[in-house]
Design a protein around this motif. Structure first.
Motif, PDB file in Angstrom:
ATOM      1  N   LEU A  48       1.802   8.208  -6.345  1.00 48.34           N
ATOM      2  CA  LEU A  48       3.160   7.986  -6.841  1.00 48.34           C
ATOM      3  C   LEU A  48       3.341   6.529  -7.240  1.00 48.34           C
ATOM      4  CD1 LEU A  48       6.023   9.161  -7.279  1.00 48.34           C
ATOM      5  CD2 LEU A  48       6.511   8.602  -4.885  1.00 48.34           C
ATOM      6  N   ASN A  49       2.658   5.633  -6.538  1.00 47.30           N
ATOM      7  CA  ASN A  49       2.653   4.200  -6.861  1.00 47.30           C
ATOM      8  C   ASN A  49       1.593   3.966  -7.939  1.00 47.30           C
ATOM      9  OD1 ASN A  49       2.459   1.429  -7.011  1.00 47.30           O
ATOM     10  ND2 ASN A  49       2.069   1.118  -4.819  1.00 47.30           N
ATOM     11  N   GLY A  50       2.003   4.131  -9.185  1.00 48.41           N
ATOM     12  CA  GLY A  50       1.055   3.992 -10.283  1.00 48.41           C
ATOM     13  C   GLY A  50       0.442   2.610 -10.386  1.00 48.41           C
ATOM     14  N   ASP A  51       1.253   1.568 -10.182  1.00 50.56           N
ATOM     15  CA  ASP A  51       0.722   0.206 -10.252  1.00 50.56           C
ATOM     16  C   ASP A  51      -0.303  -0.028  -9.150  1.00 50.56           C
ATOM     17  OD1 ASP A  51       2.345  -0.341 -12.416  1.00 50.56           O
ATOM     18  OD2 ASP A  51       3.906  -1.322 -11.233  1.00 50.56           O
ATOM     19  N   GLY A  52      -0.021   0.495  -7.938  1.00 49.01           N
ATOM     20  CA  GLY A  52      -0.970   0.335  -6.842  1.00 49.01           C
ATOM     21  C   GLY A  52      -2.259   1.075  -7.109  1.00 49.01           C
ATOM     22  N   ALA A  53      -2.155   2.277  -7.680  1.00 52.11           N
ATOM     23  CA  ALA A  53      -3.353   3.054  -8.008  1.00 52.11           C
ATOM     24  C   ALA A  53      -4.193   2.323  -9.048  1.00 52.11           C
ATOM     25  CB  ALA A  53      -2.962   4.436  -8.509  1.00 52.11           C
ATOM     26  N   GLU A  54      -3.525   1.764 -10.045  1.00 55.52           N
ATOM     27  CA  GLU A  54      -4.252   1.031 -11.080  1.00 55.52           C
ATOM     28  C   GLU A  54      -4.896  -0.229 -10.504  1.00 55.52           C
ATOM     29  OE1 GLU A  54      -6.199  -0.262 -14.149  1.00 55.52           O
ATOM     30  OE2 GLU A  54      -5.245   1.721 -14.076  1.00 55.52           O
ATOM     31  N   ALA A  55      -4.235  -0.877  -9.550  1.00 53.83           N
ATOM     32  CA  ALA A  55      -4.802  -2.067  -8.925  1.00 53.83           C
ATOM     33  C   ALA A  55      -6.086  -1.725  -8.172  1.00 53.83           C
ATOM     34  CB  ALA A  55      -3.786  -2.701  -7.979  1.00 53.83           C
ATOM     35  N   VAL A  56      -6.112  -0.589  -7.478  1.00 52.85           N
ATOM     36  CA  VAL A  56      -7.331  -0.171  -6.780  1.00 52.85           C
ATOM     37  C   VAL A  56      -8.409   0.176  -7.804  1.00 52.85           C
ATOM     38  CG1 VAL A  56      -8.345   1.536  -5.219  1.00 52.85           C
ATOM     39  CG2 VAL A  56      -6.060   0.634  -4.766  1.00 52.85           C
ATOM     40  N   GLY A  57      -8.020   0.845  -8.886  1.00 48.09           N
ATOM     41  CA  GLY A  57      -8.980   1.140  -9.940  1.00 48.09           C
ATOM     42  C   GLY A  57      -9.571  -0.117 -10.533  1.00 48.09           C
ATOM     43  N   ALA A  58      -8.726  -1.120 -10.770  1.00 51.42           N
ATOM     44  CA  ALA A  58      -9.204  -2.388 -11.315  1.00 51.42           C
ATOM     45  C   ALA A  58     -10.147  -3.082 -10.339  1.00 51.42           C
ATOM     46  CB  ALA A  58      -8.013  -3.293 -11.637  1.00 51.42           C
ATOM     47  N   GLU A  59      -9.846  -2.981  -9.055  1.00 50.95           N
ATOM     48  CA  GLU A  59     -10.710  -3.562  -8.027  1.00 50.95           C
ATOM     49  C   GLU A  59     -12.094  -2.925  -8.067  1.00 50.95           C
ATOM     50  OE1 GLU A  59     -10.569  -4.290  -3.140  1.00 50.95           O
ATOM     51  OE2 GLU A  59      -8.956  -3.207  -4.160  1.00 50.95           O
ATOM     52  N   ILE A  60     -12.129  -1.618  -8.242  1.00 54.93           N
ATOM     53  CA  ILE A  60     -13.414  -0.906  -8.314  1.00 54.93           C
ATOM     54  C   ILE A  60     -14.171  -1.295  -9.576  1.00 54.93           C
ATOM     55  CG2 ILE A  60     -14.455   1.379  -8.643  1.00 54.93           C
ATOM     56  CD1 ILE A  60     -12.228   2.461  -6.770  1.00 54.93           C
ATOM     57  N   ARG A  61     -13.474  -1.334 -10.699  1.00 57.09           N
ATOM     58  CA  ARG A  61     -14.141  -1.678 -11.955  1.00 57.09           C
ATOM     59  C   ARG A  61     -14.654  -3.111 -11.941  1.00 57.09           C
ATOM     60  NH1 ARG A  61      -9.701   1.394 -13.780  1.00 57.09           N
ATOM     61  NH2 ARG A  61      -8.522  -0.486 -14.319  1.00 57.09           N
ATOM     62  N   ALA A  62     -13.891  -4.012 -11.332  1.00 59.18           N
ATOM     63  CA  ALA A  62     -14.318  -5.411 -11.253  1.00 59.18           C
ATOM     64  C   ALA A  62     -15.598  -5.561 -10.447  1.00 59.18           C
ATOM     65  CB  ALA A  62     -13.212  -6.268 -10.630  1.00 59.18           C
ATOM     66  N   ALA A  63     -15.826  -4.623  -9.528  1.00 60.55           N
ATOM     67  CA  ALA A  63     -17.041  -4.655  -8.707  1.00 60.55           C
ATOM     68  C   ALA A  63     -18.187  -3.885  -9.356  1.00 60.55           C
ATOM     69  CB  ALA A  63     -16.744  -4.083  -7.323  1.00 60.55           C
ATOM     70  N   GLY A  64     -17.963  -3.411 -10.590  1.00 65.10           N
ATOM     71  CA  GLY A  64     -19.020  -2.718 -11.313  1.00 65.10           C
ATOM     72  C   GLY A  64     -18.965  -1.207 -11.224  1.00 65.10           C
ATOM     73  N   GLY A  65     -17.914  -0.664 -10.595  1.00 62.12           N
ATOM     74  CA  GLY A  65     -17.789   0.780 -10.454  1.00 62.12           C
ATOM     75  C   GLY A  65     -16.956   1.396 -11.557  1.00 62.12           C
TER      76      GLY A  65
END
Length: 262
Positions: A48-65
């Motif tokens: 439901l927290n779209g910004d929070g979900a995107e932040a976790v996604g960005a964290e994963i992508r920044a680590a190469g995932g």
């Protein structure tokens, strides 16, 4: 390694596999998403927290995932199907669904309204039904699909004031796990869950400061609150080949809190 020993290795490599995590924007859900990503999974985060979900996604992508985020409200009966379709469109396959999202506003029993009860069951229980029903056609042909749910010791094992609605819903979750496991076993799909005890999350921290935490720890044999990573580790096992013969079960992760008898 000697070939005779390879059968005893539990492969936690999820490279190329798609894992959906609901409620993945913070707390236990975030840790589950990060854990699967650390083991190579393509992670689809719904919250439901779209910004929070995107932040976790960005964290994963920044680590190469690889990660994709979706803002959705699991109180809407259409949301589970939307999540499954979006994940399938993004990655072309679905291997693991982790229903971690939950609704549990602290509410005295006498103040629990029909609307509150309906929303609690829609998110905690109804969404589990919807996610598994929608995911079944997308799981790997020949078996291997995994449905996992974050349950709780509250309800199936213990009760707390102000959480009657939540306790009832989590008891329902455990019933779902057992019954659904029985019905989808022929398709090679397993259904399991994890029952967390006291876990250090933002929601848990809202209950009080260090004095409250210290009091809680006195009732835990291991002497500490659990960490979200403790729940994520159990989820990794249940999604792994090493748990291929485990279905209809829940793992209690509570530091031994349920061991002392009153």
């Amino acid at each position: 390694m000697n070939a005779s020993l390879t059968q005893y290795r539990n492969d936690l490599d999820f490279t190329g596999r798609t894992v959906i995590v609901t409620g993945g924007a913070s707390g236990i859900g975030r840790s589950i998403a990060l854990a699967f990503a650390a083991h190579g999974a393509q992670v689809f985060i719904a919250d439901l927290n779209g910004d929070g979900a995107e932040a976790v996604g960005a964290e994963i992508r920044a680590a190469g995932g690889s990660a994709t985020a979706l803002c959705c409200d699991l109180a809407d009966p259409a949301a589970p199907g939307e999540i499954i379709r979006a994940a399938a469109d993004a990655y072309g396959r679905i291997d693991v669904v982790v229903h971690n999202a939950a609704y549990f506003p602290l509410t005295p029993f006498a103040e629990i309204t029909p609307a509150l009860l309906a929303k609690t069951f829609a998110i905690n229980v109804g969404a589990a039904f919807g996610l598994l029903q929608a995911a079944l056609p997308h799981f790997p042909a020949g078996g291997g699909g995994r449905m996992l749910v974050t349950s709780s010791v509250t309800g199936p094992r213990v009760a707390y004031p102000g959480l009657a609605h939540y306790a009832a819903s989590k008891s329902g979750v455990n019933g779902f796990i057992r019954a659904a496991a029985l019905e989808v076993a022929a398709q090679g799909v397993t259904v399991n869950g994890v029952e967390p005890g006291m876990i250090r999350t933002p929601a848990q921290d809202n209950l009080g400061g260090s004095e409250v935490t210290a009091a809680l720890c006195q009732g835990i044999p291991l002497g500490r609150l659990g960490e979200p990573a403790d729940i994520a580790a159990a989820m990794l096992f249940l999604a792994s080949p090493g748990a291929s013969y485990v279905t209809g079960q829940t793992i209690i992760v509570d530091g031994g809190a349920l061991l002392p008898e009153a």
